[in-house]
Design a protein around this motif. Structure first.
Motif, PDB file in Angstrom:
ATOM      1  N   LEU A   1      17.550  -0.499   0.601  1.00  0.00           N
ATOM      2  CA  LEU A   1      16.117  -0.675   0.320  1.00  0.00           C
ATOM      3  C   LEU A   1      15.365  -1.003   1.601  1.00  0.00           C
ATOM      4  CD1 LEU A   1      13.670  -1.079  -1.597  1.00  0.00           C
ATOM      5  CD2 LEU A   1      14.428  -3.465  -1.848  1.00  0.00           C
ATOM      6  N   ASN A   2      15.900  -1.939   2.371  1.00  0.00           N
ATOM      7  CA  ASN A   2      15.240  -2.325   3.622  1.00  0.00           C
ATOM      8  C   ASN A   2      15.195  -1.174   4.616  1.00  0.00           C
ATOM      9  OD1 ASN A   2      14.672  -4.947   2.791  1.00  0.00           O
ATOM     10  ND2 ASN A   2      16.580  -5.780   3.591  1.00  0.00           N
ATOM     11  N   ALA A   3      16.262  -0.388   4.672  1.00  0.00           N
ATOM     12  CA  ALA A   3      16.294   0.745   5.601  1.00  0.00           C
ATOM     13  C   ALA A   3      15.172   1.734   5.292  1.00  0.00           C
ATOM     14  CB  ALA A   3      17.650   1.441   5.544  1.00  0.00           C
ATOM     15  N   VAL A   4      14.974   2.017   4.005  1.00  0.00           N
ATOM     16  CA  VAL A   4      13.916   2.953   3.596  1.00  0.00           C
ATOM     17  C   VAL A   4      12.537   2.360   3.870  1.00  0.00           C
ATOM     18  CG1 VAL A   4      12.824   4.125   1.636  1.00  0.00           C
ATOM     19  CG2 VAL A   4      15.323   4.114   1.847  1.00  0.00           C
ATOM     20  N   THR A   5      12.299   1.172   3.367  1.00  0.00           N
ATOM     21  CA  THR A   5      10.947   0.598   3.465  1.00  0.00           C
ATOM     22  C   THR A   5      10.579   0.266   4.907  1.00  0.00           C
ATOM     23  OG1 THR A   5      11.789  -1.630   2.948  1.00  0.00           O
ATOM     24  CG2 THR A   5      11.010  -0.285   1.115  1.00  0.00           C
ATOM     25  N   HIS A   6      11.516  -0.278   5.680  1.00  0.00           N
ATOM     26  CA  HIS A   6      11.203  -0.633   7.067  1.00  0.00           C
ATOM     27  C   HIS A   6      10.849   0.607   7.878  1.00  0.00           C
ATOM     28  CE1 HIS A   6      13.634  -4.675   6.845  1.00  0.00           C
ATOM     29  NE2 HIS A   6      12.481  -4.726   6.213  1.00  0.00           N
ATOM     30  N   ARG A   7      11.543   1.713   7.654  1.00  0.00           N
ATOM     31  CA  ARG A   7      11.249   2.939   8.399  1.00  0.00           C
ATOM     32  C   ARG A   7       9.825   3.422   8.136  1.00  0.00           C
ATOM     33  NH1 ARG A   7      14.914   5.577   6.513  1.00  0.00           N
ATOM     34  NH2 ARG A   7      13.902   7.080   5.148  1.00  0.00           N
ATOM     35  N   HIS A   8       9.417   3.390   6.885  1.00  0.00           N
ATOM     36  CA  HIS A   8       8.065   3.838   6.535  1.00  0.00           C
ATOM     37  C   HIS A   8       7.009   2.844   7.016  1.00  0.00           C
ATOM     38  CE1 HIS A   8       8.908   7.457   4.143  1.00  0.00           C
ATOM     39  NE2 HIS A   8      10.020   6.842   3.801  1.00  0.00           N
ATOM     40  N   ILE A   9       7.320   1.551   6.957  1.00  0.00           N
ATOM     41  CA  ILE A   9       6.373   0.541   7.446  1.00  0.00           C
ATOM     42  C   ILE A   9       6.152   0.708   8.947  1.00  0.00           C
ATOM     43  CG2 ILE A   9       6.079  -1.930   7.901  1.00  0.00           C
ATOM     44  CD1 ILE A   9       7.513  -2.393   5.164  1.00  0.00           C
TER      45      ILE A   9
ATOM     46  N   GLU B   1       0.836  -1.204   0.000  1.00  0.00           N
ATOM     47  CA  GLU B   1       0.000   0.000   0.000  1.00  0.00           C
ATOM     48  C   GLU B   1       0.871   1.254   0.000  1.00  0.00           C
ATOM     49  OE1 GLU B   1      -3.255   2.152   2.914  1.00  0.00           O
ATOM     50  OE2 GLU B   1      -3.211  -0.036   2.852  1.00  0.00           O
ATOM     51  N   LEU B   2       1.935   1.251   0.790  1.00  0.00           N
ATOM     52  CA  LEU B   2       2.838   2.399   0.829  1.00  0.00           C
ATOM     53  C   LEU B   2       3.521   2.616  -0.526  1.00  0.00           C
ATOM     54  CD1 LEU B   2       4.486   1.923   4.344  1.00  0.00           C
ATOM     55  CD2 LEU B   2       2.913   3.742   3.662  1.00  0.00           C
ATOM     56  N   LEU B   3       3.853   1.528  -1.199  1.00  0.00           N
ATOM     57  CA  LEU B   3       4.458   1.660  -2.527  1.00  0.00           C
ATOM     58  C   LEU B   3       3.542   2.413  -3.487  1.00  0.00           C
ATOM     59  CD1 LEU B   3       6.165  -1.775  -3.277  1.00  0.00           C
ATOM     60  CD2 LEU B   3       7.288   0.456  -3.092  1.00  0.00           C
ATOM     61  N   ARG B   4       2.227   2.224  -3.308  1.00  0.00           N
ATOM     62  CA  ARG B   4       1.253   2.880  -4.195  1.00  0.00           C
ATOM     63  C   ARG B   4       0.886   4.286  -3.741  1.00  0.00           C
ATOM     64  NH1 ARG B   4      -3.307   1.234  -3.710  1.00  0.00           N
ATOM     65  NH2 ARG B   4      -3.156  -0.405  -2.136  1.00  0.00           N
ATOM     66  N   THR B   5       0.904   4.514  -2.420  1.00  0.00           N
ATOM     67  CA  THR B   5       0.283   5.739  -1.903  1.00  0.00           C
ATOM     68  C   THR B   5       1.232   6.704  -1.201  1.00  0.00           C
ATOM     69  OG1 THR B   5      -0.276   4.699   0.230  1.00  0.00           O
ATOM     70  CG2 THR B   5      -1.887   4.493  -1.561  1.00  0.00           C
ATOM     71  N   SER B   6       2.420   6.247  -0.808  1.00  0.00           N
ATOM     72  CA  SER B   6       3.314   7.106  -0.026  1.00  0.00           C
ATOM     73  C   SER B   6       4.322   7.824  -0.922  1.00  0.00           C
ATOM     74  CB  SER B   6       4.054   6.285   1.034  1.00  0.00           C
ATOM     75  OG  SER B   6       5.044   7.071   1.668  1.00  0.00           O
ATOM     76  N   ALA B   7       4.048   9.087  -1.211  1.00  0.00           N
ATOM     77  CA  ALA B   7       4.989   9.884  -2.014  1.00  0.00           C
ATOM     78  C   ALA B   7       6.349  10.001  -1.329  1.00  0.00           C
ATOM     79  CB  ALA B   7       4.393  11.263  -2.297  1.00  0.00           C
ATOM     80  N   PRO B   8       6.418  10.211  -0.002  1.00  0.00           N
ATOM     81  CA  PRO B   8       7.734  10.286   0.641  1.00  0.00           C
ATOM     82  C   PRO B   8       8.570   9.026   0.446  1.00  0.00           C
ATOM     83  CG  PRO B   8       6.065  11.192   2.098  1.00  0.00           C
ATOM     84  CD  PRO B   8       5.333  10.554   0.951  1.00  0.00           C
TER      85      PRO B   8
ATOM     86  N   GLY C   1       3.044   5.226 -11.659  1.00  0.00           N
ATOM     87  CA  GLY C   1       3.405   5.091 -10.256  1.00  0.00           C
ATOM     88  C   GLY C   1       3.649   3.676  -9.781  1.00  0.00           C
ATOM     89  N   ASP C   2       3.375   2.660 -10.632  1.00  0.00           N
ATOM     90  CA  ASP C   2       3.600   1.269 -10.230  1.00  0.00           C
ATOM     91  C   ASP C   2       5.098   0.972 -10.166  1.00  0.00           C
ATOM     92  OD1 ASP C   2       0.893   0.852 -10.143  1.00  0.00           O
ATOM     93  OD2 ASP C   2       0.779  -0.204 -12.058  1.00  0.00           O
ATOM     94  N   LEU C   3       5.489   0.187  -9.187  1.00  0.00           N
ATOM     95  CA  LEU C   3       6.885  -0.204  -9.058  1.00  0.00           C
ATOM     96  C   LEU C   3       7.256  -1.222 -10.127  1.00  0.00           C
ATOM     97  CD1 LEU C   3       9.505  -0.108  -7.277  1.00  0.00           C
ATOM     98  CD2 LEU C   3       8.597  -2.135  -6.120  1.00  0.00           C
ATOM     99  N   ARG C   4       8.406  -1.039 -10.756  1.00  0.00           N
ATOM    100  CA  ARG C   4       8.943  -2.036 -11.683  1.00  0.00           C
ATOM    101  C   ARG C   4       9.762  -3.020 -10.856  1.00  0.00           C
ATOM    102  NH1 ARG C   4      10.785   2.429 -16.210  1.00  0.00           N
ATOM    103  NH2 ARG C   4       8.899   2.328 -17.498  1.00  0.00           N
ATOM    104  N   ARG C   5       9.118  -4.067 -10.398  1.00  0.00           N
ATOM    105  CA  ARG C   5       9.728  -4.978  -9.437  1.00  0.00           C
ATOM    106  C   ARG C   5      10.964  -5.681  -9.998  1.00  0.00           C
ATOM    107  NH1 ARG C   5       6.208  -4.937  -5.372  1.00  0.00           N
ATOM    108  NH2 ARG C   5       4.061  -4.382  -5.896  1.00  0.00           N
ATOM    109  N   LYS C   6      10.906  -6.064 -11.264  1.00  0.00           N
ATOM    110  CA  LYS C   6      12.052  -6.760 -11.855  1.00  0.00           C
ATOM    111  C   LYS C   6      13.268  -5.852 -11.918  1.00  0.00           C
ATOM    112  CE  LYS C   6       9.604 -10.211 -14.638  1.00  0.00           C
ATOM    113  NZ  LYS C   6       9.332 -10.711 -16.009  1.00  0.00           N
ATOM    114  N   GLU C   7      13.038  -4.580 -12.267  1.00  0.00           N
ATOM    115  CA  GLU C   7      14.152  -3.636 -12.350  1.00  0.00           C
ATOM    116  C   GLU C   7      14.785  -3.416 -10.982  1.00  0.00           C
ATOM    117  OE1 GLU C   7      11.485  -3.512 -14.049  1.00  0.00           O
ATOM    118  OE2 GLU C   7      11.934  -2.912 -16.116  1.00  0.00           O
ATOM    119  N   LEU C   8      13.940  -3.235  -9.966  1.00  0.00           N
ATOM    120  CA  LEU C   8      14.465  -3.034  -8.617  1.00  0.00           C
ATOM    121  C   LEU C   8      15.144  -4.312  -8.124  1.00  0.00           C
ATOM    122  CD1 LEU C   8      14.791  -1.278  -6.122  1.00  0.00           C
ATOM    123  CD2 LEU C   8      12.542  -2.045  -5.352  1.00  0.00           C
TER     124      LEU C   8
END
Length: 201
Positions: A83-91, A37-44, A62-69
């Motif tokens: 990647l984990n540092a960014v996503t875990h903080r927002h989660i 949900e954050l991947l779709r809705t969280s601009a920060p 706005g969809d994530l290109r999962r294969k590229e990442l």
């Protein structure tokens, strides 16, 4: 209100345990759903990921290109850590909001459902933590039935995750699920009753 962390490897029975808590009036925060949900809705969060990995990891809509990442982070340990540092903080920030919402609703408990409960920092939000575990053979049978996959792929899925003992060593409670669904439900109901009554937690 009690914040309960629920973790464990795939095929162990976390969904059954979470459904018991729901039936007892508890709320559930699925950390995987929160992430998507954050991947779709969280601009920060999106902007942080773009700054670190490049704007091209997102489609124009706005969809994530999962294969590229994935191509970036799975060959670069530092990139995966970033990647984990960014996503875990927002989660974790979103989980704090969901906990506050559950408290405002008068819920007796909220469960944080996360396979990476400890690694993400979400475990620090919990009053108690529960490892839902099972033997590899029991897990393999459930995964094969649930996902319609073969034995070789199921074994590979299991081998890619931490063993049950890892989760059990890091949690305050363990629910072992080597029997049937009803037995796990009974175990879970008894443990949640103990936790909600704050008996020896």
């Amino acid at each position: 209100m009690v914040v309960i962390g629920i973790t464990g490897p795939t095929g162990a029975g976390k969904t059954t345990v979470l459904n018991v808590l729901r039936a007892m009036g508890g709320a559930v925060a699925d950390c995987d759903k929160v992430y998507h949900e954050l991947l779709r809705t969280s601009a920060p969060m999106q902007n942080e990921l773009k700054r670190r990995f490049g704007a091209e990891i997102f489609e124009e809509n706005g969809d994530l290109r999962r294969k590229e990442l994935g191509a970036i982070v799975f060959r670069d340990a530092q990139a995966l850590e970033d990647l984990n540092a960014v996503t875990h903080r927002h989660i974790v920030a979103q989980l704090k909001r969901l906990i506050a919402q559950a408290r405002a609703e008068g819920r007796p408990a909220i469960a944080l459902d996360a396979i990476a409960l400890m690694e993400s920092g979400a475990g620090a939000l919990c009053d108690v933590t529960i490892a839902v575990t099972a033997s590899e053979e029991a897990r393999m049978g459930r995964i094969m039935e649930r996902e319609g996959i073969g034995e070789e792929y199921a074994r590979a899925r299991i081998a890619s995750q931490k063993p049950s003992a890892w989760f059990e060593a890091r949690c305050t409670h363990t629910l072992r699920n080597d029997g049937d669904k009803a037995a796990l439900e009974d175990q879970a109901r008894a443990l949640f009753t103990q936790i909600l009554c704050k008996e020896d937690i």
